[in-house]
Design a protein around this motif. Sequence first.
Motif, PDB file in Angstrom:
ATOM      1  N   SER A   1     -23.283 -42.354  56.666  1.00  0.00           N
ATOM      2  CA  SER A   1     -23.891 -41.112  56.172  1.00  0.00           C
ATOM      3  C   SER A   1     -23.916 -40.062  57.275  1.00  0.00           C
ATOM      4  O   SER A   1     -23.945 -40.388  58.467  1.00  0.00           O
ATOM      5  CB  SER A   1     -25.311 -41.390  55.668  1.00  0.00           C
ATOM      6  N   VAL A   2     -23.911 -38.797  56.861  1.00  0.00           N
ATOM      7  CA  VAL A   2     -23.876 -37.669  57.796  1.00  0.00           C
ATOM      8  C   VAL A   2     -25.210 -36.940  57.735  1.00  0.00           C
ATOM      9  O   VAL A   2     -25.711 -36.622  56.647  1.00  0.00           O
ATOM     10  CB  VAL A   2     -22.731 -36.696  57.448  1.00  0.00           C
TER      11      VAL A   2
ATOM     12  N   THR B   8     -32.084 -32.467  58.854  1.00  0.00           N
ATOM     13  CA  THR B   8     -31.384 -32.407  57.555  1.00  0.00           C
ATOM     14  C   THR B   8     -32.289 -31.842  56.475  1.00  0.00           C
ATOM     15  O   THR B   8     -31.907 -30.932  55.728  1.00  0.00           O
ATOM     16  CB  THR B   8     -30.897 -33.812  57.165  1.00  0.00           C
TER      17      THR B   8
ATOM     18  N   ARG C 207     -23.615 -32.160  63.426  1.00  0.00           N
ATOM     19  CA  ARG C 207     -23.687 -33.282  62.510  1.00  0.00           C
ATOM     20  C   ARG C 207     -23.308 -34.566  63.233  1.00  0.00           C
ATOM     21  O   ARG C 207     -22.393 -34.562  64.049  1.00  0.00           O
ATOM     22  CB  ARG C 207     -22.749 -33.068  61.328  1.00  0.00           C
TER      23      ARG C 207
ATOM     24  N   ILE D  20     -22.682 -38.948  62.602  1.00  0.00           N
ATOM     25  CA  ILE D  20     -22.371 -39.966  61.607  1.00  0.00           C
ATOM     26  C   ILE D  20     -23.167 -41.226  61.949  1.00  0.00           C
ATOM     27  O   ILE D  20     -22.979 -41.806  63.019  1.00  0.00           O
ATOM     28  CB  ILE D  20     -20.861 -40.275  61.593  1.00  0.00           C
ATOM     29  N   ARG D  21     -24.062 -41.623  61.058  1.00  0.00           N
ATOM     30  CA  ARG D  21     -24.892 -42.793  61.285  1.00  0.00           C
ATOM     31  C   ARG D  21     -24.067 -44.078  61.123  1.00  0.00           C
ATOM     32  O   ARG D  21     -22.923 -44.055  60.696  1.00  0.00           O
ATOM     33  CB  ARG D  21     -26.080 -42.795  60.329  1.00  0.00           C
TER      34      ARG D  21
ATOM     35  N   HIS E 283     -19.667 -35.773  64.340  1.00  0.00           N
ATOM     36  CA  HIS E 283     -18.745 -35.447  63.242  1.00  0.00           C
ATOM     37  C   HIS E 283     -17.508 -34.761  63.806  1.00  0.00           C
ATOM     38  O   HIS E 283     -17.594 -33.946  64.742  1.00  0.00           O
ATOM     39  CB  HIS E 283     -19.447 -34.528  62.237  1.00  0.00           C
TER      40      HIS E 283
END
Length: 569
Positions: free
Chosen positions: A328-329, A355, A321, A323-324, A294
């Motif tokens: 999504s994070v 998460t 974090r 980012i997929r 991220h």
Amino acid sequence: MNMLSKYWPARIRGQLVLGIVLVHFALMSLFVVDLVRRQLRFLQQESKEHGLSLANELAVNSNAYVIGNDFDGLERMTLSYKNYTNLEYAMILSPDLVVLAHSNAGLQGERAVDSVSGRLRQEARSQILLQNDHILDVAAPVLQDGHLIGWARVGINQDYIYANGMSIIRKGLLYILLAMVSGLIVALYIGKRLSAGLTRLVAAAESIRSGDRSRRAELSGSYELVRLGTAFNEMLDVLISNERNLATVLENMPVGAYILQDERFVFVNSVFEQITGYDRITILEKLRPELLIHEEDLPMAQRRYEQRLSGAARSDQYALRIIRSDGSVIFVEANVTRITYNQRPATIGTITDITHRLQEENRINKAVIDAQEKERMQIGMELHDNVQQILAGSLLRLDYAKGCLPDSASTLEALQHVKGYVNEGIHELRRLSHQLAPAMRTPERLPEKINELAGSMNKGGRLQIDVESDAFLNEEEEELELAIYRIVQEQLTNVVKHAEATRVTIVLREMNDGLLLSIRDDGKGFDPAERAPGIGLENMRRRAVAMGGELKILSAPGKGCELILRTPR
């Protein structure tokens, strides 16, 4: 080439000696050159950051003087910057480049018409006007309500960077000489004893180092060489087995495992694919680490990566974090270690999806805070409704006893003192009950409650506490109001106990995306990196996280302290 062949030793011993000496010279030279380059780059970057910080500080400090047209104060403030290390000049310019104040007082009132000043763009942001081997010129805007009202400029001498580089070069030359001498001594000793057998062993080692795991050392020559060759082959067999075992272990780990080298992934397991959502081919051939992290966590991750690569830290653990592939994070916990992979520095690490764990921790934090507030509320109401009433009844009884006793001056005086103590106890209980249970529904809004809190905690009057607010919470935001009240209460307690401050400013503002709370004092300050966070700070952070907000502490020794809270409504 013919000249090189002419002077190249014919004997293996001589070749070994010369080769080792030349290798030492080449490696140490590369090391010194790389060290000088990195040091110069670091010092240049540090100087740039220092210049930007100093210009912004000058802009902030001069704001009030420029607004008030206080040129004398502006000049005194500018002259105070002359003591900064390597500072060549500091000045305040009007938007049309007239010198309002200068560390060289004789230039005040002049117009800056030089070529460097002509590079100043009329954009309200910090700018680097000039950076070369001798000077760094930085400008920062002086703003009022977002409008440009002047420029703050500083010039920093860069000669110390060159001097530092020359010092490293001189020391590097000494290290190169010492390395060559030590290599020569060792090579003479080894060359005399090993000769041809060692050469064959070195050739085998070089082949294996390049990736050929099928190569083995020849078992011939002296007894020592045979034993060394045997041990070498056995060590190679163990190495190959360990590499296979490592690959098997990493592939079957229940967490995402990876190896990072030269800022690219060279190995990932199947769990890593599942966590990120990318397939293995895409990760190894196309995906760079900075595209996965991220953007807000990228500077932190890069800084930690560089620290491990430089040797400052061998291993590390932190949360960030990512980012997929679907955008999504998620939050992951990374455990990384610096290793040598295929004879080059690399990083091996694991990532775990945390998460859901963080969401559960936030839920637990909120439950703990709610329980604490209920307990505070119960204690406050008990003090207010029970103990205070008992003391009030005692006060009435004292008045009754005073009327029944004969007119004795000493008795009446004693009763009057007891009555005063009871009155003082009632006031103190009322203050404590309001601090413990401030969320009891009252007509006062949050700013009034903060003012009342500041007054109760500043009974001696040694602090000047200013409260500025344009934020008004609705009745249904009582939970947010209570959290902000508690954070203000905790920070004011810290200021009173530790800061040795004379002034505190509390600002509560309405922002487009939520609320901004700032508590700033002019106390002695501290270094956040050296001081371990206490219970009070952890409580404030817990409340901020429970509200979905972010809490920052900005402080430095002698610079006071500022607490900044940003939270959504």
